[in-house]
Write a protein that holds these residues in place. Structure first.
Motif, mmCIF file in Angstrom:
data_model
loop_
_atom_site.group_PDB
_atom_site.id
_atom_site.type_symbol
_atom_site.label_atom_id
_atom_site.label_comp_id
_atom_site.label_asym_id
_atom_site.label_seq_id
_atom_site.Cartn_x
_atom_site.Cartn_y
_atom_site.Cartn_z
ATOM 1 N N ALA A 214 0.731 -1.090 -0.064
ATOM 2 C CA ALA A 214 0.060 0.174 -0.039
ATOM 3 C C ALA A 214 0.815 1.332 0.014
ATOM 4 C CB ALA A 214 -1.096 -0.039 1.207
ATOM 5 N N MET A 215 1.937 1.154 0.775
ATOM 6 C CA MET A 215 3.051 2.435 0.754
ATOM 7 C C MET A 215 3.327 2.791 -0.566
ATOM 8 S SD MET A 215 2.689 4.002 3.718
ATOM 9 C CE MET A 215 4.202 4.912 3.869
ATOM 10 N N VAL A 216 4.032 1.461 -1.118
ATOM 11 C CA VAL A 216 4.483 1.852 -2.397
ATOM 12 C C VAL A 216 3.844 2.421 -3.559
ATOM 13 C CG1 VAL A 216 5.230 0.378 -4.515
ATOM 14 C CG2 VAL A 216 6.283 -0.062 -2.350
ATOM 15 N N MET B 103 9.042 -3.825 8.779
ATOM 16 C CA MET B 103 8.540 -3.228 7.678
ATOM 17 C C MET B 103 9.489 -2.906 6.667
ATOM 18 S SD MET B 103 5.988 -1.283 6.409
ATOM 19 C CE MET B 103 4.738 -0.755 7.698
ATOM 20 N N TYR B 104 8.702 -3.152 5.252
ATOM 21 C CA TYR B 104 9.891 -3.114 4.205
ATOM 22 C C TYR B 104 9.079 -2.105 3.210
ATOM 23 C CZ TYR B 104 12.224 -7.173 5.944
ATOM 24 O OH TYR B 104 12.910 -7.935 6.934
ATOM 25 N N VAL B 105 9.764 -1.043 2.940
ATOM 26 C CA VAL B 105 9.018 0.107 2.371
ATOM 27 C C VAL B 105 10.508 0.958 1.999
ATOM 28 C CG1 VAL B 105 7.956 2.323 2.099
ATOM 29 C CG2 VAL B 105 7.003 0.476 3.336
ATOM 30 N N PRO B 106 10.671 1.323 0.693
ATOM 31 C CA PRO B 106 11.824 2.139 0.366
ATOM 32 C C PRO B 106 11.979 3.340 1.058
ATOM 33 C CG PRO B 106 10.209 2.222 -1.630
ATOM 34 C CD PRO B 106 9.830 0.999 -0.467
ATOM 35 N N ILE B 107 13.366 3.752 1.491
ATOM 36 C CA ILE B 107 13.705 4.767 1.881
ATOM 37 C C ILE B 107 14.244 5.781 0.936
ATOM 38 C CG2 ILE B 107 15.122 6.004 3.725
ATOM 39 C CD1 ILE B 107 15.099 3.332 5.576
ATOM 40 N N HIS C 238 17.486 -2.468 1.248
ATOM 41 C CA HIS C 238 16.674 -2.427 -0.391
ATOM 42 C C HIS C 238 16.456 -3.585 -1.208
ATOM 43 C CE1 HIS C 238 16.869 2.475 0.189
ATOM 44 N NE2 HIS C 238 15.489 2.123 0.250
ATOM 45 N N ARG C 239 17.414 -4.404 -1.048
ATOM 46 C CA ARG C 239 17.342 -5.558 -1.597
ATOM 47 C C ARG C 239 16.103 -6.484 -1.230
ATOM 48 N NH1 ARG C 239 22.924 -5.362 -1.810
ATOM 49 N NH2 ARG C 239 23.134 -6.484 0.255
ATOM 50 N N GLN C 240 16.221 -6.292 0.201
ATOM 51 C CA GLN C 240 15.049 -7.182 0.747
ATOM 52 C C GLN C 240 13.545 -6.586 0.516
ATOM 53 O OE1 GLN C 240 15.871 -8.653 4.999
ATOM 54 N NE2 GLN C 240 17.528 -7.111 4.744
ATOM 55 N N VAL C 241 13.448 -5.282 0.417
ATOM 56 C CA VAL C 241 12.284 -4.708 0.155
ATOM 57 C C VAL C 241 11.853 -5.125 -1.134
ATOM 58 C CG1 VAL C 241 11.148 -2.167 -0.453
ATOM 59 C CG2 VAL C 241 12.767 -2.494 1.519
ATOM 60 N N PHE C 242 12.764 -5.039 -2.210
ATOM 61 C CA PHE C 242 12.374 -5.450 -3.551
ATOM 62 C C PHE C 242 11.806 -6.920 -3.391
ATOM 63 C CE2 PHE C 242 12.966 -7.182 -7.680
ATOM 64 C CZ PHE C 242 12.085 -6.004 -8.410
ATOM 65 N N GLU D 251 4.497 -2.324 -13.923
ATOM 66 C CA GLU D 251 5.050 -0.702 -13.810
ATOM 67 C C GLU D 251 5.201 -0.555 -12.409
ATOM 68 O OE1 GLU D 251 2.401 3.386 -14.241
ATOM 69 O OE2 GLU D 251 1.861 1.670 -15.322
ATOM 70 N N GLU D 252 4.593 -0.994 -11.543
ATOM 71 C CA GLU D 252 4.749 -0.888 -9.954
ATOM 72 C C GLU D 252 6.389 -1.327 -9.643
ATOM 73 O OE1 GLU D 252 0.359 -0.932 -8.375
ATOM 74 O OE2 GLU D 252 1.583 -2.657 -8.280
ATOM 75 N N ARG D 253 6.695 -2.688 -10.334
ATOM 76 C CA ARG D 253 7.896 -3.384 -10.053
ATOM 77 C C ARG D 253 9.183 -2.512 -10.504
ATOM 78 N NH1 ARG D 253 5.289 -8.299 -10.410
ATOM 79 N NH2 ARG D 253 5.336 -8.249 -12.707
ATOM 80 N N ASP D 254 8.769 -2.119 -11.851
ATOM 81 C CA ASP D 254 10.033 -1.122 -12.265
ATOM 82 C C ASP D 254 9.988 0.211 -11.580
ATOM 83 O OD1 ASP D 254 10.078 -2.907 -14.487
ATOM 84 O OD2 ASP D 254 8.904 -1.667 -15.953
ATOM 85 N N TRP D 255 8.978 0.644 -11.027
ATOM 86 C CA TRP D 255 9.259 1.875 -10.136
ATOM 87 C C TRP D 255 9.940 1.431 -9.035
ATOM 88 C CZ3 TRP D 255 7.837 2.998 -5.364
ATOM 89 C CH2 TRP D 255 7.783 4.250 -4.778
ATOM 90 N N LEU D 256 9.693 0.391 -8.314
ATOM 91 C CA LEU D 256 10.262 -0.004 -7.009
ATOM 92 C C LEU D 256 11.541 -0.283 -7.278
ATOM 93 C CD1 LEU D 256 9.832 -0.812 -4.008
ATOM 94 C CD2 LEU D 256 9.466 -3.134 -4.673
ATOM 95 N N ALA D 257 12.308 -1.007 -8.421
ATOM 96 C CA ALA D 257 13.611 -1.294 -8.626
ATOM 97 C C ALA D 257 14.412 0.056 -8.472
ATOM 98 C CB ALA D 257 13.587 -1.899 -10.067
ATOM 99 N N LYS D 258 13.795 1.089 -8.900
ATOM 100 C CA LYS D 258 14.700 2.244 -8.939
ATOM 101 C C LYS D 258 14.653 2.864 -7.878
ATOM 102 C CE LYS D 258 13.153 3.682 -13.796
ATOM 103 N NZ LYS D 258 12.203 3.090 -14.223
#
Length: 599
Positions: free
Chosen positions: A326-328, A545-549, A571-575, A585-592
């Motif tokens: 949800a946060m992503v 919690m796993y959300v990008p910083i 961040h590796r674990q978050v992904f 599309e969301e995965r590409d955004w998260l990878a960046k």
């Protein structure tokens, strides 16, 4: 007398207390259960002062009035008390008297201090009485809040009460009652009076929605060796819940009958009572009953529920993964709408978050009111935007978002600080130093004798190097399907609870420059066993919690090699954890967002 303004309400309270022969009157932030967050029916301190924060006390004397607020709320309190007669007393600051000292100074020899015995804990009353003893002053229990606050006062809550199944809780009410009775025996007691809603919720797996954003039921419980009596508005207990409670050895009695019932108990018991959490009125009732021997002890339920069982931990980890999804989606939409030039406000943030969280499986409610604070507003640690007072988001500076949710399988609490555009050099440095503090506690390793105040120091060191501090704890415990602040453990300069595996804690250092900027980065961490060797048992934290910083504000060269390694590994674990639940599309955004930085 008109009571439309704070000053008019204070004047009415002053007149009423004097009519009752009191030289002062105290209204704590409190309800009959010593709750942190109150049912709106008990927002008396807010009604009479206009201050909407937490953990505060209002004192009215013949000639003045004052409100005590802690460091999280100094800025907010100054703003909300402006224009009233109430003076702000900044708790813990040099030269600021305690509530007890202030009351003692305000009373003359033999005079009385008034308060409501149901909303003041026994611990508070004892502390006040000790300060007043030198002047032979007394404490008189009154109900002036009830007499004066009648117009527009919310009713007592009575939402449907239900039982969280063993599938989520790990143990049935009967099993938990058995654990409690064994603990009481160790402590030399045969019974306990349970007043705190969070402890009662854990003990009986009882849930409702009596408090905003907190799934608890207004109730008391009296536990003896062979039965448990639950005092609750029985009309709001679902038939399924009533049957489940009966099956687990729990009898129902009416909430309003608790004082009468406890006064009439004839079976001799040594009753454990926690004076910090049982209200003054009920404590007195128990103490005056000749059949009961009252024994003051810290509530054993708090440490029992503070260490999550394996079932609770497994569900908590899963709930946080869904919350991370949800946060992503929230951050991605926020970025896209800002880039498109839409006019967004702090209120928009709450709307977007609710849309994505409420769509998640097992969602119940937000775990607290979302704090979406743009620019200088974020310097107020518990700022809340309103329809009448909120900021427009601009393509510069920081947006701080502190939010969470309660699901059927866990409660979440997370803060991220997002850059919306151009940042000043100070903003970038403050962000980087805050991140250092966050990482340093997250990667800490310690021997199993370390307590909360020892670990708290680890988190602050990077900011202390720059002569900066934050006027709050570094972290707090979070309940399982409950309130967002739990205990008994915490990361602050006062907490002496030793950390143990299974404890959940937040990690949320920050920088708060009044009128300029506020920055906070928060994750939930789980305390785990790391290794036992010839030196002892070592413990550590792992993220829940796993959300990008966001890495774009980080000033290059400041983070150490170890801090960079922690961030990149996180961040590796978050992904890895979130990507399988996202679309392409969301995965590409998260990878960046999770791309490694540094050398």
């Amino acid at each position: 007398m008109s009571m439309n303004t704070v000053n008019e309400r204070v004047a009415a309270l002053r007149a009423a207390m004097e009519a009752q022969g009191c030289a002062a009157y105290i209204i704590p932030t409190g309800d009959p259960h010593s709750s942190e967050y109150l049912p709106t029916h008990y927002n008396s301190r807010e009604y009479f002062s206009g201050f909407t924060g937490e953990n505060s006390n209002l004192v009215v004397t013949r000639t003045g009035s004052a409100l005590w607020a802690d460091g999280r709320f100094f800025v907010q309190a100054e703003k909300q008390l402006a224009g009233t007669e109430i003076e702000l007393e900044k708790m813990g600051e040099p030269g600021v008297p305690t509530v007890e000292e202030y009351c003692a100074a305000a009373l003359n020899e033999g005079e009385a201090l008034g308060l409501c015995g149901f909303t003041a804990s026994c611990g508070l009353v004892r502390s006040l009485q000790k300060a007043l003893d030198a002047k032979h002053c007394t404490i008189k229990t009154l109900h002036l809040e009830d007499e004066l606050w009648t117009e527009g006062r919310p009713a007592l809550p009575a939402t449907p009460a239900w039982i969280l199944s063993k599938e989520y809780a790990g143990f049935s009410p009967a099993e938990k009652l058995g654990q409690l009775r064994a603990k009481l025996k160790e402590l030399g007691c045969t019974a306990q009076f349970v007043g705190k809603l969070d402890n009662l919720a854990w003990l009986l797996n009882l849930r409702a929605m009596d408090i905003h954003c907190t799934p608890y039921a207004m109730a008391f419980c009296y536990v003896t060796p062979d039965k448990a009596t639950l005092f609750i508005n029985t009309a709001r207990v679902t038939p399924e819940a009533a049957a489940e409670l009966k099956k687990n050895g729990v009898e129902l009695a009416e909430y309003d009958d608790v004082v009468k019932y406890m006064a009439s108990v004839t079976e001799p018991q040594t009753v454990l009572v926690d004076p910090a959490s049982v209200n003054f009125e009920i404590y007195n009732t128990l103490e005056q009953n000749a059949a009961l021997t009252v024994k003051d002890e810290a509530d054993p339920l708090l440490p029992m529920k503070g260490i999550k069982n394996e079932v609770e931990l497994a569900h908590t980890r899963e709930a946080h993964i869904r919350d991370g999804v949800a946060m992503v989606r929230f951050e991605k939409e926020l970025e896209e709408r800002m880039a498109a030039g839409e006019e967004l406000t702090e209120l928009t943030v709450d709307e977007i978050l609710h849309k994505y969280r409420s769509a998640q499986d097992k969602f119940l409610v937000e775990s607290f009111n979302t704090i979406a604070a743009y620019g200088p507003n974020a310097a107020m640690m518990h700022y809340h935007a309103t329809e009448a007072d909120h900021a427009k988001l601009e393509p510069k500076g920081f947006l701080l978002v502190d939010s969470g949710a309660t699901y059927m399988d866990g409660t979440t609490d997370i803060t991220r600080t997002y850059p919306l555009g151009e940042l000043t050099e100070d903003e970038r440095l403050f962000y980087t130093w805050t991140l250092q503090c966050h990482i340093d506690i997250a990667k800490a390793v310690w021997l199993n004798y370390c307590d909360g105040h020892m670990l708290d120091t680890i988190a602050r060191e990077p900011l202390w190097q720059h002569l900066i501090n934050y006027r709050c704890g570094t972290g707090h415990s979070v309940s399982f399907v409950g309130n967002v602040h739990e205990g008994p453990h915490a990361l602050n300069g006062r907490n002496t609870v030793v950390f143990k595996p299974g404890m959940i804690i937040t990690d949320e250092p920050g920088v708060y420059e009044g009128g300029v900027v506020g920055i906070r980065i928060e994750n939930e961490l789980e305390c785990i066993h790391k290794e036992t060797n010839q030196y002892g048992e070592f413990l550590a934290f792992q993220p829940v919690m796993y959300v990008p910083i966001d890495t774009s504000p980080i000033v290059p060269g400041v983070l150490t090699k170890d801090e960079l390694a922690w961030l990149n590994n996180y961040h590796r674990q978050v992904f890895e954890k979130l990507a399988p639940r996202l679309n392409d599309e969301e995965r590409d955004w998260l990878a960046k967002k999770c791309a490694a930085i540094g050398a």
